[in-house]
Enzyme design. Structure first.
Site, mmCIF file in Angstrom:
data_model
loop_
_atom_site.group_PDB
_atom_site.id
_atom_site.type_symbol
_atom_site.label_atom_id
_atom_site.label_comp_id
_atom_site.label_asym_id
_atom_site.label_seq_id
_atom_site.Cartn_x
_atom_site.Cartn_y
_atom_site.Cartn_z
ATOM 1 N N LYS A 120 0.867 -1.196 0.000
ATOM 2 C CA LYS A 120 0.000 0.000 0.000
ATOM 3 C C LYS A 120 0.888 1.225 0.000
ATOM 4 O O LYS A 120 2.012 1.198 0.512
ATOM 5 C CB LYS A 120 -0.886 0.016 1.248
ATOM 6 C CG LYS A 120 -2.110 0.894 1.107
ATOM 7 C CD LYS A 120 -3.200 0.209 0.310
ATOM 8 C CE LYS A 120 -4.363 1.110 0.030
ATOM 9 N NZ LYS A 120 -5.474 0.391 -0.602
ATOM 10 N N ASP A 160 -6.278 4.473 -5.444
ATOM 11 C CA ASP A 160 -7.055 4.362 -4.197
ATOM 12 C C ASP A 160 -7.728 5.723 -4.000
ATOM 13 O O ASP A 160 -7.924 6.452 -4.987
ATOM 14 C CB ASP A 160 -6.136 3.969 -3.030
ATOM 15 C CG ASP A 160 -6.924 3.516 -1.797
ATOM 16 O OD1 ASP A 160 -7.528 2.437 -1.845
ATOM 17 O OD2 ASP A 160 -6.950 4.249 -0.796
#
Ligand code: NAD
Length: 434
Positions: A120, A160
């Site tokens: 991430k 995202d």
């Protein structure tokens, strides 16, 4: 396999008051290790991230001044394949959140059955305050900083919150310049002409809708007549609301970061989208009552889709929930103590690592197509996504049913255990423990 120790529950409850998202993720992993009676070596291997990078990203702003942003990349575990996970642009992004989300990605990929590990990234910034040129420079700087640890076989980012196909295009282009070859498989969620995948933009929402549909079947709730509340009206929230409404569901409540709209007769998601485009929010939508998140969660409805940020359904909001199903479009929207309350109230929570895995599934399809330079039709993508989502839902639902004490095991715990079993097996066969 056991039904879960009460000591762990207590520890979790105590911890919830002060824990951060990373600690929540660690607790979920620890609990799964204990429930599966695996050696603590497995927890030791999974409780930390393999690599966490923090980088200063200097950008020359339009007025000539230099502003230094902070960028992060966390690589949690790559036992099943290269690290994979989105990059978030948000003013309150922090390292613990990024690390937590990389853990979730490891488990999500294992649940979804795609050959990736967990990663991430984030940049602390408010993209609304940046011009397009500044945003481009920042995105290229991020890639400059992270390129040594990224690559189609190493770590593959994706969009995202507040990042999109354009941001991915800048980053992919920067990577191609650095490695001096067109290596589009380094990032997914790209524009179509740059090796993107048809249907990627709507994939997470579509996957959430498939997962919710399967959950509704288990509760005998007809989806074509269900009342649905959606928190967050961005990529996931809007498309999920639109697809559910197209299938006959009534979208009774929607909120975004500025406010919310409620209409028990149903809101038209497309009209709401146009209204938000003009005004910046769903708040004040004609014919609706204004609501906030607490009213949204307390709405009389069958299904709630949290599609905003983490830690939204808490010990405070959970007792007021009347819905029978929560389909977690967002990552980490429910706190552990809220989970306990929802379990006691017989609310079926389809956990994030299952419910929003459609994004990473189609990212996987994009990566495969990039590797082969051969592209599929949208109908093929949708069919393959549906197969993957239904299969993942069935695996987790059956795994939950097979657990010794079914009532004691939530879908989230079952999903973590199912993923952990795969991870433990592959780590063992790779010689990492045992
Ligand atoms: P987005 O930026 O497109 O939309 C986020 C929405 O949430 C916006 O409408 C924003 O106004 C709203 N929001 C923010 N704070 C809020 C608050 N306090 N109350 C109510 N609404 C609020 O982001 P997205 O891509 O739709 O992602 C949403 C969630 O889904 C995130 O948790 C993300 O990690 C997760 N997710 C996204 C993808 C993807 O493919 N986009 C994949 C998997 C998981």
């Amino acid at each position: 396999m056991t039904g879960g120790g009460s000591a762990v529950v207590l520890e979790e409850k105590k911890a919830t008051k002060k824990i951060n998202t990373f600690e929540v993720a660690q607790l979920r992993v620890k609990r799964a290790v204990e429930q599966l009676c695996l050696p603590m070596d497995v927890y030791e291997l999974l409780k930390s991230c393999d690599r966490v990078i923090e980088s200063a990203l200097p950008v020359e702003m339009d007025d000539g001044r230099i502003r230094v942003f902070t960028g992060y990349r966390s690589q949690h575990n790559n036992a099943l394949g290269p690290y994979k996970g989105g990059i978030r642009y948000h003013p309150s992004a922090d390292i613990d959140e990024v690390k937590a989300m990389s853990i979730w990605m490891t488990f999500k990929c294992a649940v979804a059955g795609v050959p990736f590990g967990g990663g991430k990234g984030a940049v602390i910034c408010n993209p609304r305050e940046l011009s397009e040129k500044e945003l481009e420079k920042l995105s290229r700087q991020y890639m400059q900083a992270m390129a040594p640890v990224l690559g189609p076989g190493k770590d593959i980012p994706a969009p995202d919150v507040n990042t999109n196909a354009q941001v991915m295009a800048w980053m992919a282009d920067e990577y191609c310049k650095i490695v001096q070859c067109n290596s589009f498989g380094v990032i997914t969620g790209k524009p179509l002409d740059m090796g993107g995948c048809v249907g990627r933009e709507t994939a997470t929402a579509r996957g959430t809708v498939y997962a919710v549909r399967e959950a509704a079947k288990t509760k005998n709730i007809p989806l074509d007549n269900a009342a649905v509340a959606v928190q967050g009206f961005g990529n996931v929230g809007f498309h999920a609301a639109r697809m559910l409404a197209d299938g006959g569901s009534r979208i009774v409540a929607v909120t975004d970061s500025s406010g919310g709209a409620y209409n028990p007769r149903g809101l038209d998601p497309r009209a709401l989208f146009e209204y938000k485009k003009e005004t910046g929010s769903v708040k004040g939508f004609p014919g609706s009552e204004q609501i906030g998140n607490s009213e949204l969660f307390a709405t009389d409805c069958d299904i709630i889709i949290p599609a905003a940020l983490e830690n939204q359904i808490t010990a405070e909001t959970a007792p007021k929930i009347k819905a029978k199903i929560i389909g977690e479009g967002a990552n980490g929207p429910t706190t552990p103590d809220a989970d306990e309350i929802l379990k006691d109230n017989n609310v079926l929570v389809v956990p994030d690592i299952l419910a929003n895995s459609g994004g990473v599934v189609v990212s996987y399809f994009e990566w495969v197509q990039n590797n082969y330079s051969y592209y599929w039709k949208e109908t093929e993508i949708e069919e393959r996504l549906e197969l993957k989502m239904v299969e993942a839902f069935e695996h987790i639902y059956n795994f939950k049913s097979d657990c010794l004490n079914t009532d004691d095991v939530t879908m989230r715990e079952a999903a973590f255990m199912y993923a952990l079993k795969r991870l433990a097996e592959v780590m063992k066969v790779r010689g990492w423990w045992g």
